[in-house]
Design a protein around this motif. Structure first.
Motif, PDB file in Angstrom:
ATOM      1  N   ALA A   1      28.436  65.297 -16.859  1.00  0.00           N
ATOM      2  CA  ALA A   1      29.417  64.712 -15.941  1.00  0.00           C
ATOM      3  C   ALA A   1      29.453  63.204 -16.136  1.00  0.00           C
ATOM      4  O   ALA A   1      28.454  62.579 -16.498  1.00  0.00           O
ATOM      5  N   GLY A   2      30.609  62.614 -15.912  1.00  0.00           N
ATOM      6  CA  GLY A   2      30.744  61.162 -16.039  1.00  0.00           C
ATOM      7  C   GLY A   2      32.104  60.794 -16.573  1.00  0.00           C
ATOM      8  O   GLY A   2      33.079  61.552 -16.441  1.00  0.00           O
ATOM      9  N   TYR A   3      32.181  59.633 -17.183  1.00  0.00           N
ATOM     10  CA  TYR A   3      33.427  59.131 -17.756  1.00  0.00           C
ATOM     11  C   TYR A   3      33.312  59.128 -19.283  1.00  0.00           C
ATOM     12  O   TYR A   3      32.227  58.929 -19.839  1.00  0.00           O
ATOM     13  N   TYR A   4      34.441  59.343 -19.928  1.00  0.00           N
ATOM     14  CA  TYR A   4      34.475  59.380 -21.383  1.00  0.00           C
ATOM     15  C   TYR A   4      35.579  58.448 -21.895  1.00  0.00           C
ATOM     16  O   TYR A   4      36.664  58.366 -21.292  1.00  0.00           O
ATOM     17  N   VAL A   5      35.288  57.778 -23.003  1.00  0.00           N
ATOM     18  CA  VAL A   5      36.289  56.975 -23.690  1.00  0.00           C
ATOM     19  C   VAL A   5      36.525  57.608 -25.055  1.00  0.00           C
ATOM     20  O   VAL A   5      35.587  57.737 -25.857  1.00  0.00           O
ATOM     21  N   TYR A   6      37.760  58.000 -25.292  1.00  0.00           N
ATOM     22  CA  TYR A   6      38.150  58.560 -26.580  1.00  0.00           C
ATOM     23  C   TYR A   6      38.951  57.511 -27.338  1.00  0.00           C
ATOM     24  O   TYR A   6      39.856  56.878 -26.781  1.00  0.00           O
ATOM     25  N   VAL A   7      38.635  57.323 -28.609  1.00  0.00           N
ATOM     26  CA  VAL A   7      39.333  56.362 -29.462  1.00  0.00           C
ATOM     27  C   VAL A   7      40.167  57.145 -30.470  1.00  0.00           C
ATOM     28  O   VAL A   7      39.646  58.009 -31.186  1.00  0.00           O
ATOM     29  N   GLY A   8      41.475  56.877 -30.495  1.00  0.00           N
ATOM     30  CA  GLY A   8      42.371  57.575 -31.410  1.00  0.00           C
ATOM     31  C   GLY A   8      43.380  56.643 -32.035  1.00  0.00           C
ATOM     32  O   GLY A   8      43.396  55.436 -31.766  1.00  0.00           O
ATOM     33  N   SER A   9      44.251  57.215 -32.875  1.00  0.00           N
ATOM     34  CA  SER A   9      45.275  56.418 -33.538  1.00  0.00           C
ATOM     35  C   SER A   9      46.531  57.251 -33.731  1.00  0.00           C
ATOM     36  O   SER A   9      46.482  58.485 -33.746  1.00  0.00           O
ATOM     37  N   ALA A  10      47.651  56.565 -33.864  1.00  0.00           N
ATOM     38  CA  ALA A  10      48.935  57.205 -34.168  1.00  0.00           C
ATOM     39  C   ALA A  10      49.724  56.226 -35.029  1.00  0.00           C
ATOM     40  O   ALA A  10      50.174  55.191 -34.540  1.00  0.00           O
ATOM     41  N   ARG A  11      49.865  56.533 -36.297  1.00  0.00           N
ATOM     42  CA  ARG A  11      50.583  55.635 -37.203  1.00  0.00           C
ATOM     43  C   ARG A  11      52.080  55.625 -36.927  1.00  0.00           C
ATOM     44  O   ARG A  11      52.802  54.741 -37.413  1.00  0.00           O
ATOM     45  N   LYS A  12      52.555  56.604 -36.166  1.00  0.00           N
ATOM     46  CA  LYS A  12      53.930  56.599 -35.671  1.00  0.00           C
ATOM     47  C   LYS A  12      53.963  57.406 -34.377  1.00  0.00           C
ATOM     48  O   LYS A  12      53.035  58.158 -34.075  1.00  0.00           O
ATOM     49  N   ASN A  13      55.030  57.215 -33.602  1.00  0.00           N
ATOM     50  CA  ASN A  13      55.210  57.957 -32.340  1.00  0.00           C
ATOM     51  C   ASN A  13      54.005  57.821 -31.404  1.00  0.00           C
ATOM     52  O   ASN A  13      53.517  58.805 -30.845  1.00  0.00           O
ATOM     53  N   LEU A  14      53.551  56.594 -31.208  1.00  0.00           N
ATOM     54  CA  LEU A  14      52.406  56.353 -30.333  1.00  0.00           C
ATOM     55  C   LEU A  14      52.675  56.798 -28.907  1.00  0.00           C
ATOM     56  O   LEU A  14      51.827  57.441 -28.272  1.00  0.00           O
ATOM     57  N   GLU A  15      53.851  56.468 -28.372  1.00  0.00           N
ATOM     58  CA  GLU A  15      54.167  56.841 -26.989  1.00  0.00           C
ATOM     59  C   GLU A  15      54.116  58.356 -26.799  1.00  0.00           C
ATOM     60  O   GLU A  15      53.584  58.861 -25.802  1.00  0.00           O
TER      61      GLU A  15
END
Length: 380
Positions: free
Chosen positions: A268-282
């Motif tokens: 249990a707790g908080y998580y930070v996920y790191v990702g990328s999108a070279r297009k269509n980020l929104e």
């Protein structure tokens, strides 16, 4: 002197239950304060930050104090947006806005059509309409506005530009409450629509971003200079692509099947996920926030059980994903090995925290580094 302040009381920031309320520790007691600034201000409002409180003038008010300011790195920062127009008017009347020394204040809160603008200036028979914005989002030497999506701000910029096209003199004045600031950009990470409107209007409006220095009395600011602006940096970076942090909350520990990784135990707790999108980020960010979808990425499986607490895009033409993951790994309490990183050199792109990351100074400095500070090399 712009305003004769009543005695300001030193306090410590505790929390912010909503946009207009702050909880602070004053003399060993918790007090409820009015926050006269609706901005997000994550980068300033972390627990333990030094506040300046003003006792409310109105008798019988539920909140006995107003938040006047805060400290960042020992520097007093004005937070009271109700003071912004007073400050702008005084700076203009005393000839302290470079390039506007020969203009004087005619009146304030001027209605034009269906809009209302902050200041009307005069010079002989000429008239000059000015909208004033308070900027409290900054890094080492950079300042950006806004720190939250502002449809009202975008509309003001477009209306000022349209008035200019009709032959009416119009402008914007950003008051940046950080005397170390040297450059300014619209915050395209947070509000790309405002940034696009500003990019178009900046070429024709008479606008300025002025850095100010305050002391702990918050009575008289000292101008520290106009900030530089490089539209080519905005052109390079403000696109629907880049990298991102997603902050999630898992209220209870869970065993979750995550595709090819198999069954994983998530504390249990908080998580930070790191990702990328070279297009269509929104579109990618919107997808991550939905629950009902075909499960594809590792994050999709965790999202089924966890709530999204924040989505923080880093719009850029550079590939920063691995650097961002490495930076978060250094401050995280734990990580889920292999998560989101099966084709990456890093061990993980998912990191665990016992408390809310965007209330922790070290995480906020990472966000600041990738959104603002890395631009120093391009802006200076």
């Amino acid at each position: 002197m712009i305003r004769k302040e009543s005695h300001l009381l030193p306090a410590r920031f505790l929390s912010r239950p909503n946009r207009f309320i702050a909880e602070a520790e004053l003399g060993g007691q918790k007090v409820i304060c009015h926050m006269p600034n609706p901005g997000r201000m994550w980068e300033l409002l972390y627990p333990g930050a030094s506040l300046y409180l003003r006792r409310a003038a109105q008798p019988g008010r539920k909140t006995l104090y107003d938040v006047a300011g805060i400290e960042r790195d020992g520097v007093p920062i004005l937070l009271d947006t109700q003071y912004t127009n007073d400050t702008a008017a005084w700076l203009i009347e005393t000839g302290q806005v470079p390039g506007w020394e020969d203009w004087h204040l005619v009146r304030r809160e001027v209605k034009v059509g269906g809009s209302r603008f902050d200041l009307l200036l005069g010079r002989g028979d000429e008239r000059f309409y000015v909208e004033v914005k308070s900027c409290t989002l900054f890094g080492r030497t950079g300042a950006m506005f806004p720190d939250a999506v502002t449809e009202r701000g975008r509309r003001h910029v477009m209306e000022l530009a349209e008035m200019h096209r009709r032959g009416i003199r119009t402008g914007l004045l950003f008051l940046v409450h950080w005397d170390r600031a040297r450059w300014f950009l619209p915050d395209y990470h947070t509000d790309p629509a405002f940034a696009a409107a500003f990019r178009e209007a900046a070429e024709i409006l008479d606008w300025k971003a002025l850095a100010l220095r305050w002391d702990a009395s918050f009575t008289v600011p000292k101008p520290a200079g106009l900030l530089t602006y490089r539209p080519e940096v905005l052109d390079r970076e403000n696109h629907d692509s880049g990298d991102y942090f997603i902050v999630l909350r898992l209220s209870e520990a869970a065993e979750i099947s995550v595709g090819s990784l198999g069954r994983i135990h998530f504390p249990a707790g908080y998580y930070v996920y790191v990702g990328s999108a070279r297009k269509n980020l929104e579109a990618r960010l919107a997808r991550h926030q939905r629950r009902r979808k075909k499960l594809h990425w590792h994050i999709d499986y965790l999202r089924e059980a966890a709530e999204v607490a924040a989505v923080i895009p880093v719009r850029t033409q550079d590939d920063l994903e691995e650097e961002m993951a490495l930076a978060v790994s250094r401050i995280a309490g734990w990580q889920i090995d292999g998560f989101g990183a099966t084709d990456k050199p890093s061990r993980s792109h998912l990191f665990g925290f016992s408390g809310l990351p965007f209330r922790q100074r070290d995480f906020l400095r990472i966000v600041e580094d990738f959104r603002i500070n890395r631009l120093d090399a391009l802006m200076l």
